[in-house]
Design a protein around this motif. Structure first.
Motif, PDB file in Angstrom:
ATOM      1  N   ARG A  93       0.805  -1.232   0.000  1.00 36.29           N
ATOM      2  CA  ARG A  93       0.000   0.000   0.000  1.00 36.29           C
ATOM      3  C   ARG A  93       0.833   1.274   0.000  1.00 36.29           C
ATOM      4  O   ARG A  93       0.340   2.336  -0.391  1.00 36.29           O
ATOM      5  N   PHE A  94       2.071   1.196   0.478  1.00 37.20           N
ATOM      6  CA  PHE A  94       2.906   2.392   0.555  1.00 37.20           C
ATOM      7  C   PHE A  94       3.949   2.374  -0.554  1.00 37.20           C
ATOM      8  O   PHE A  94       4.745   1.444  -0.663  1.00 37.20           O
ATOM      9  N   ALA A  95       3.940   3.430  -1.360  1.00 32.89           N
ATOM     10  CA  ALA A  95       4.824   3.490  -2.529  1.00 32.89           C
ATOM     11  C   ALA A  95       6.223   3.966  -2.187  1.00 32.89           C
ATOM     12  O   ALA A  95       7.170   3.710  -2.942  1.00 32.89           O
ATOM     13  N   THR A  96       6.385   4.670  -1.065  1.00 31.17           N
ATOM     14  CA  THR A  96       7.679   5.274  -0.738  1.00 31.17           C
ATOM     15  C   THR A  96       8.019   5.061   0.727  1.00 31.17           C
ATOM     16  O   THR A  96       7.141   4.800   1.561  1.00 31.17           O
ATOM     17  N   LEU A  97       9.294   5.219   1.036  1.00 32.23           N
ATOM     18  CA  LEU A  97       9.726   5.158   2.436  1.00 32.23           C
ATOM     19  C   LEU A  97       9.087   6.276   3.242  1.00 32.23           C
ATOM     20  O   LEU A  97       8.759   6.096   4.427  1.00 32.23           O
ATOM     21  N   GLU A  98       8.910   7.426   2.614  1.00 31.06           N
ATOM     22  CA  GLU A  98       8.276   8.550   3.308  1.00 31.06           C
ATOM     23  C   GLU A  98       6.868   8.191   3.766  1.00 31.06           C
ATOM     24  O   GLU A  98       6.448   8.566   4.880  1.00 31.06           O
ATOM     25  N   GLU A  99       6.129   7.460   2.937  1.00 30.58           N
ATOM     26  CA  GLU A  99       4.774   7.046   3.314  1.00 30.58           C
ATOM     27  C   GLU A  99       4.806   6.073   4.485  1.00 30.58           C
ATOM     28  O   GLU A  99       3.939   6.120   5.370  1.00 30.58           O
ATOM     29  N   VAL A 100       5.781   5.175   4.478  1.00 40.31           N
ATOM     30  CA  VAL A 100       5.925   4.233   5.598  1.00 40.31           C
ATOM     31  C   VAL A 100       6.185   4.998   6.894  1.00 40.31           C
ATOM     32  O   VAL A 100       5.560   4.735   7.942  1.00 40.31           O
ATOM     33  N   ILE A 101       7.099   5.942   6.831  1.00 43.40           N
ATOM     34  CA  ILE A 101       7.446   6.724   8.021  1.00 43.40           C
ATOM     35  C   ILE A 101       6.248   7.539   8.496  1.00 43.40           C
ATOM     36  O   ILE A 101       5.985   7.642   9.707  1.00 43.40           O
ATOM     37  N   ASP A 102       5.472   8.082   7.571  1.00 41.55           N
ATOM     38  CA  ASP A 102       4.263   8.829   7.941  1.00 41.55           C
ATOM     39  C   ASP A 102       3.272   7.928   8.686  1.00 41.55           C
ATOM     40  O   ASP A 102       2.606   8.378   9.635  1.00 41.55           O
ATOM     41  N   HIS A 103       3.165   6.679   8.255  1.00 38.42           N
ATOM     42  CA  HIS A 103       2.259   5.756   8.949  1.00 38.42           C
ATOM     43  C   HIS A 103       2.646   5.611  10.414  1.00 38.42           C
ATOM     44  O   HIS A 103       1.798   5.729  11.305  1.00 38.42           O
ATOM     45  N   TYR A 104       3.937   5.383  10.664  1.00 34.53           N
ATOM     46  CA  TYR A 104       4.367   5.216  12.051  1.00 34.53           C
ATOM     47  C   TYR A 104       4.374   6.544  12.805  1.00 34.53           C
ATOM     48  O   TYR A 104       4.260   6.563  14.037  1.00 34.53           O
ATOM     49  N   SER A 105       4.455   7.634  12.079  1.00 36.11           N
ATOM     50  CA  SER A 105       4.469   8.936  12.720  1.00 36.11           C
ATOM     51  C   SER A 105       3.102   9.298  13.294  1.00 36.11           C
ATOM     52  O   SER A 105       2.980   9.719  14.455  1.00 36.11           O
ATOM     53  N   ASN A 106       2.054   9.085  12.462  1.00 39.83           N
ATOM     54  CA  ASN A 106       0.733   9.501  12.956  1.00 39.83           C
ATOM     55  C   ASN A 106      -0.431   8.687  12.413  1.00 39.83           C
ATOM     56  O   ASN A 106      -1.587   9.114  12.536  1.00 39.83           O
ATOM     57  N   GLY A 107      -0.149   7.507  11.846  1.00 42.77           N
ATOM     58  CA  GLY A 107      -1.232   6.755  11.203  1.00 42.77           C
ATOM     59  C   GLY A 107      -1.554   5.406  11.801  1.00 42.77           C
ATOM     60  O   GLY A 107      -2.387   4.660  11.251  1.00 42.77           O
ATOM     61  N   ILE A 108      -0.934   5.029  12.899  1.00 42.11           N
ATOM     62  CA  ILE A 108      -1.154   3.698  13.483  1.00 42.11           C
ATOM     63  C   ILE A 108      -2.586   3.572  13.989  1.00 42.11           C
ATOM     64  O   ILE A 108      -3.061   4.416  14.758  1.00 42.11           O
ATOM     65  N   GLN A 109      -3.274   2.503  13.545  1.00 41.32           N
ATOM     66  CA  GLN A 109      -4.680   2.283  13.889  1.00 41.32           C
ATOM     67  C   GLN A 109      -4.815   1.369  15.115  1.00 41.32           C
ATOM     68  O   GLN A 109      -3.947   0.528  15.382  1.00 41.32           O
ATOM     69  N   ASP A 110      -5.918   1.536  15.830  1.00 38.84           N
ATOM     70  CA  ASP A 110      -6.133   0.832  17.100  1.00 38.84           C
ATOM     71  C   ASP A 110      -6.770  -0.539  16.867  1.00 38.84           C
ATOM     72  O   ASP A 110      -7.913  -0.798  17.258  1.00 38.84           O
ATOM     73  N   HIS A 111      -6.011  -1.438  16.243  1.00 40.89           N
ATOM     74  CA  HIS A 111      -6.476  -2.814  16.040  1.00 40.89           C
ATOM     75  C   HIS A 111      -6.401  -3.576  17.354  1.00 40.89           C
ATOM     76  O   HIS A 111      -5.551  -3.298  18.207  1.00 40.89           O
TER      77      HIS A 111
END
Length: 389
Positions: A321-339
């Motif tokens: 789902r993430f095309a770039t390293l920047e997108e991966v880092i953004d996920h861990y920065s503020n996108g982690i979902q409460d599974h």
């Protein structure tokens, strides 16, 4: 005086002749194929007369941890190389192992879902085979067990051979019946030669096919990186590396603190957290490990991969789902979902999902660090390349 000069001249001639003989001996090697065999092989394959060496040479900092070098059989690895790149391993002749694992991409694919047979797409993103230092030293897990480190995103395979067997048999990826494959390969003269060189006779069997592929894949070593150079010098990722820039060292420090507990800060020996839910979604269609075990506490749980050569292996995550390293880092920065099964490493003390809230500078530093994990030599080594003409 004349006799002395004559003796000196004769000794000089003898010495020259002896040196020439020595030089000739250095050049002489045992050719691994007869001229007839080589002629047959080289109609189809760019294989050298003097077989490539597939010995494993790990970085000193890895050897210092007590890791044992795997013993690779060169003849079997050569056969495995040919099998790895051969479309004959698929039922339709459309795909090979290389179809999803390209050398220049650290043996990953640049598509979220790879091309299978009959126009189909794989169900998950292709894991890079060169994300590890070496398979034996990183994932030697023995028989399949969910308490051990396995292969695939759901770790359903316990060995490289089991992984290869499932891939070759998979209805989407290669769709091959091994009985048919044995007959197909046995009809090729070059395979008869390669199997004879590897096993002493020409019998083509499922077990031999899988073992040869394992020998080839297990010869992969991706430790010629700037990160490994720094580890060799300092012995621990926790110290600044003398060969790193200020930005790279800052990125490394962030990685060790925020990511190293799951992704193995030394990039070589696995963490205790080898499967986890990383909060991509609140609800998952693909249940990962839980889809195999049917254990509710494993729903949405996937392999935590090593990150060597990560610069080359986009897109990222099990579904790409993430095309770039920047997108991966953004996920861990503020996108982690409460599974429900979110890893405890990604929760705050109050149980809420963590927000690392990386600054733009920290994000750039992390990307700079990730680029030190690339082994430029490995992705160009001819002995790992496509041998077919």
């Amino acid at each position: 005086m004349k006799n002395t000069a004559l003796r000196s001249f004769c000794l000089l001639i003898l010495a020259f002749g002896f040196t020439a003989c020595l030089n000739d001996e250095v050049k002489i090697d045992v050719q691994h194929y007869s001229e007839e065999e080589l002629q047959e092989i080289q109609q189809y394959l760019n294989l050298p007369a003097y077989r490539d060496a597939y010995q494993v040479d790990l970085a000193p900092h890895i050897l210092n941890t007590g890791q044992i070098l795997p013993s690779i059989n060169n003849a079997k690895a050569t056969l495995g190389r040919v099998l790895f790149y051969d479309n004959k391993l698929s039922a339709t002749g459309e795909t090979s192992c290389e179809s999803c694992h390209h050398q220049e991409l650290a043996f990953s694919d640049d598509k979220a879902f790879s091309d299978g047979i009959n126009g189909q797409k794989t169900k998950r993103n292709s894991l890079p085979l060169a994300a590890v230092a070496n398979f034996t030293n990183s994932y030697d897990s023995g028989p399949n067990s969910f308490g051990q480190i396995g292969f695939f995103w759901d770790e359903r395979a316990g060995t490289i051979q089991n992984q290869s067997e499932q891939t070759i048999s998979d209805d989407i990826e290669m769709g091959t019946d091994f009985n048919d494959l044995e007959v197909k390969l046995a009809n090729e003269n070059y395979y008869r030669i390669l199997f004879r060189k590897a096993y002493g006779d020409e019998a083509v069997t499922k077990d031999r096919i899988l073992e040869a592929i394992q020998e080839f894949v297990n010869s992969f070593v991706a430790t010629n990186t700037r990160f490994d150079e720094g580890m060799n010098a300092m012995g621990t990722p926790g110290l600044d590396f003398p060969n790193f820039t200020i930005e790279e060292n800052r990125g490394k420090a962030i990685f060790v603190d925020a990511c190293g507990s799951c992704h193995a800060a030394n990039m070589s020996t696995p963490s205790n957290i080898h499967v986890a839910n990383n909060g991509l979604d609140v609800a998952y269609t693909d249940q990962g490990v839980g889809g195999i075990s049917q254990q509710p506490n494993q729903f949405g749980v996937f392999k935590v991969p090593f990150l060597r050569n990560i610069e080359l292996t986009a897109p990222y995550m099990h579904d790409g789902r993430f095309a770039t390293l920047e997108e991966v880092i953004d996920h861990y920065s503020n996108g982690i979902q409460d599974h429900d099964n979110l890893s405890e490493a990604l929760r705050n003390p109050d149980g809420s999902p963590r927000r690392f809230n990386f600054t733009e500078e920290e994000k750039a530093d992390l990307v700079a660090f990730f680029k030190t994990l690339t082994d430029e030599t490995f992705i160009q080594e001819e002995r790992f390349s496509d041998p077919f003409q």
